[in-house]
Write an enzyme that holds these catalytic residues in place. Structure first.
Site, PDB file in Angstrom:
ATOM      1  N   ASN A  11       9.379 -99.822 -44.526  1.00  0.00           N
ATOM      2  CA  ASN A  11       9.410-101.236 -44.895  1.00  0.00           C
ATOM      3  C   ASN A  11       9.533-101.326 -46.414  1.00  0.00           C
ATOM      4  O   ASN A  11       8.567-101.080 -47.139  1.00  0.00           O
ATOM      5  CB  ASN A  11       8.125-101.923 -44.407  1.00  0.00           C
ATOM      6  CG  ASN A  11       8.055-103.387 -44.812  1.00  0.00           C
ATOM      7  OD1 ASN A  11       9.023-103.968 -45.274  1.00  0.00           O
ATOM      8  ND2 ASN A  11       6.881-103.972 -44.645  1.00  0.00           N
ATOM      9  N   LYS A  13       9.878-103.914 -48.163  1.00  0.00           N
ATOM     10  CA  LYS A  13       9.289-105.166 -48.667  1.00  0.00           C
ATOM     11  C   LYS A  13      10.260-105.827 -49.653  1.00  0.00           C
ATOM     12  O   LYS A  13      11.468-105.726 -49.474  1.00  0.00           O
ATOM     13  CB  LYS A  13       7.903-104.906 -49.244  1.00  0.00           C
ATOM     14  CG  LYS A  13       6.981-104.218 -48.224  1.00  0.00           C
ATOM     15  CD  LYS A  13       5.543-104.192 -48.633  1.00  0.00           C
ATOM     16  CE  LYS A  13       4.700-103.531 -47.546  1.00  0.00           C
ATOM     17  NZ  LYS A  13       3.250-103.570 -47.855  1.00  0.00           N
ATOM     18  N   HIS A 100       3.888-109.059 -39.690  1.00  0.00           N
ATOM     19  CA  HIS A 100       3.275-108.264 -40.744  1.00  0.00           C
ATOM     20  C   HIS A 100       2.152-109.063 -41.398  1.00  0.00           C
ATOM     21  O   HIS A 100       2.224-110.291 -41.520  1.00  0.00           O
ATOM     22  CB  HIS A 100       4.325-107.868 -41.789  1.00  0.00           C
ATOM     23  CG  HIS A 100       3.873-106.810 -42.724  1.00  0.00           C
ATOM     24  ND1 HIS A 100       3.057-107.075 -43.809  1.00  0.00           N
ATOM     25  CD2 HIS A 100       4.093-105.465 -42.747  1.00  0.00           C
ATOM     26  CE1 HIS A 100       2.813-105.950 -44.454  1.00  0.00           C
ATOM     27  NE2 HIS A 100       3.425-104.960 -43.832  1.00  0.00           N
ATOM     28  N   GLU A 102       1.324-109.513 -44.363  1.00  0.00           N
ATOM     29  CA  GLU A 102       1.729-110.324 -45.509  1.00  0.00           C
ATOM     30  C   GLU A 102       2.377-111.625 -45.065  1.00  0.00           C
ATOM     31  O   GLU A 102       2.207-112.668 -45.716  1.00  0.00           O
ATOM     32  CB  GLU A 102       2.677-109.503 -46.398  1.00  0.00           C
ATOM     33  CG  GLU A 102       1.956-108.364 -47.087  1.00  0.00           C
ATOM     34  CD  GLU A 102       2.855-107.228 -47.535  1.00  0.00           C
ATOM     35  OE1 GLU A 102       2.309-106.223 -48.033  1.00  0.00           O
ATOM     36  OE2 GLU A 102       4.090-107.333 -47.370  1.00  0.00           O
ATOM     37  N   GLU A 172      -1.704-101.909 -38.463  1.00  0.00           N
ATOM     38  CA  GLU A 172      -1.851-101.806 -39.914  1.00  0.00           C
ATOM     39  C   GLU A 172      -3.187-102.406 -40.334  1.00  0.00           C
ATOM     40  O   GLU A 172      -3.321-103.623 -40.431  1.00  0.00           O
ATOM     41  CB  GLU A 172      -0.697-102.528 -40.615  1.00  0.00           C
ATOM     42  CG  GLU A 172      -0.280-103.859 -39.963  1.00  0.00           C
ATOM     43  CD  GLU A 172       0.489-104.759 -40.902  1.00  0.00           C
ATOM     44  OE1 GLU A 172       1.164-104.239 -41.797  1.00  0.00           O
ATOM     45  OE2 GLU A 172       0.393-105.985 -40.744  1.00  0.00           O
ATOM     46  N   GLY A 178      -1.695-100.884 -49.507  1.00  0.00           N
ATOM     47  CA  GLY A 178      -1.529-101.050 -50.943  1.00  0.00           C
ATOM     48  C   GLY A 178      -2.824-101.007 -51.730  1.00  0.00           C
ATOM     49  O   GLY A 178      -2.855-101.371 -52.904  1.00  0.00           O
ATOM     50  N   SER A 218      -0.974 -97.329 -46.068  1.00  0.00           N
ATOM     51  CA  SER A 218      -0.976 -96.254 -47.073  1.00  0.00           C
ATOM     52  C   SER A 218      -0.646 -94.897 -46.449  1.00  0.00           C
ATOM     53  O   SER A 218      -1.201 -93.863 -46.836  1.00  0.00           O
ATOM     54  CB  SER A 218      -2.321 -96.194 -47.812  1.00  0.00           C
ATOM     55  OG  SER A 218      -2.556 -97.389 -48.517  1.00  0.00           O
TER      56      SER A 218
END
Length: 255
Positions: A11, A13, A100, A102, A172, A178, A218
């Site tokens: 991904n 991003k 996701h 985010e 996830e 991150g 990660s």
């Protein structure tokens, strides 16, 4: 245990301009051509990079497939800024990330939104990479399994599939994205096993045993092997490490 082919998905991003995306795809193609690729591989660039990366896949016979990072569920219309399934198919996308963390957090996507996207993608024969996961507060309260399985149930409402390869799940843990923190392989296996049980409830035991569940949080060359040793972890959804061709290629090699 049902044999499931490993899948490594990158991904990107909101990174890489059009020319940078083409260069990264070419670098990855060169890295992967130097070895034997036994896992399935997908790269998910930003929308503006899709056509360029698709060209690399076609002209360099790159050993990976193309995925998108998002989609809208309507086929066309006055939805400024959105992208349809047919648009994704027209540039060669065969996978698409949905749900996701985010998107859920920053753009307030709901379980209902994600369910609509899943239905649209399945109807278009694009494979959803359906993300789920918990934040640190949910994890610390010990509610992570219930939280994640509720996300899966909501996302698969009124959905049935006959081919387990038509769907991918990505677990996830949000607290490990991150942040430099990483769930242990045992943490991942606990939740991924619960996800598979939930898939059996939603879609049937036979289908559930064939669906691939990825770990995302990660993931990098130094830790991926520990996750892949677990019975219910079938690959990884990779963030930052997918932006470095050699690192991503190492992860594919270890899968």
């Amino acid at each position: 245990m049902t044999a499931r082919k490993h899948l490594i998905a990158g991904n990107w991003k909101m990174n890489e301009t059009y020319s940078e995306g083409v260069t990264l795809a070419q670098e990855l193609a060169n890295c992967l051509k130097s070895g034997t690729v036994e896992a399935d591989v997908v790269v998910c660039p930003p929308f503006v990079d899709l056509k360029g990366v698709s060209g690399v896949i076609e002209f360099d016979s790159a050993p990976f497939e193309l995925g998108a990072q998002n989609v809208y569920w309507e086929p066309s219309g006055a939805y400024t800024g959105e992208i349809s399934c047919d648009m994704l198919k027209s540039v060669g996308a065969t996978y698409c990330i949905i749900g996701h963390s985010e998107r859920r957090d920053y753009f307030h996507e709901t379980d209902e939104d994600i369910n609509k996207k899943a239905q649209a993608l399945l109807s278009a024969h694009i494979i959803p990479i359906l993300c789920c996961g918990e934040d640190e507060h949910v994890r610390e309260a010990g509610n992570h399994v219930a939280h994640v399985t509720a996300q899966i149930k909501a996302a698969l409402q009124n959905i049935s599939i006959s081919d387990p390869c038509a769907l991918v799940i990505a677990y996830e843990p949000i607290w490990a994205i991150g942040t430099g923190k990483t769930a242990t392989p045992e943490d991942a296996e606990e939740v991924c096993a619960a996800i598979r049980e939930t898939l059996a409830t939603c879609l049937g035991e036979e289908i559930a045993q064939g669906i691939r569940i990825l770990y995302g949080g990660s993931a990098k060359p130094g830790n991926i092997e520990g996750f892949l040793e677990k019975d219910n972890v079938d690959g990884a959804l990779v963030g930052g490490a997918s932006l470095v061709a050699s690192d991503f290629a190492q992860m594919v090699d270890r899968a």
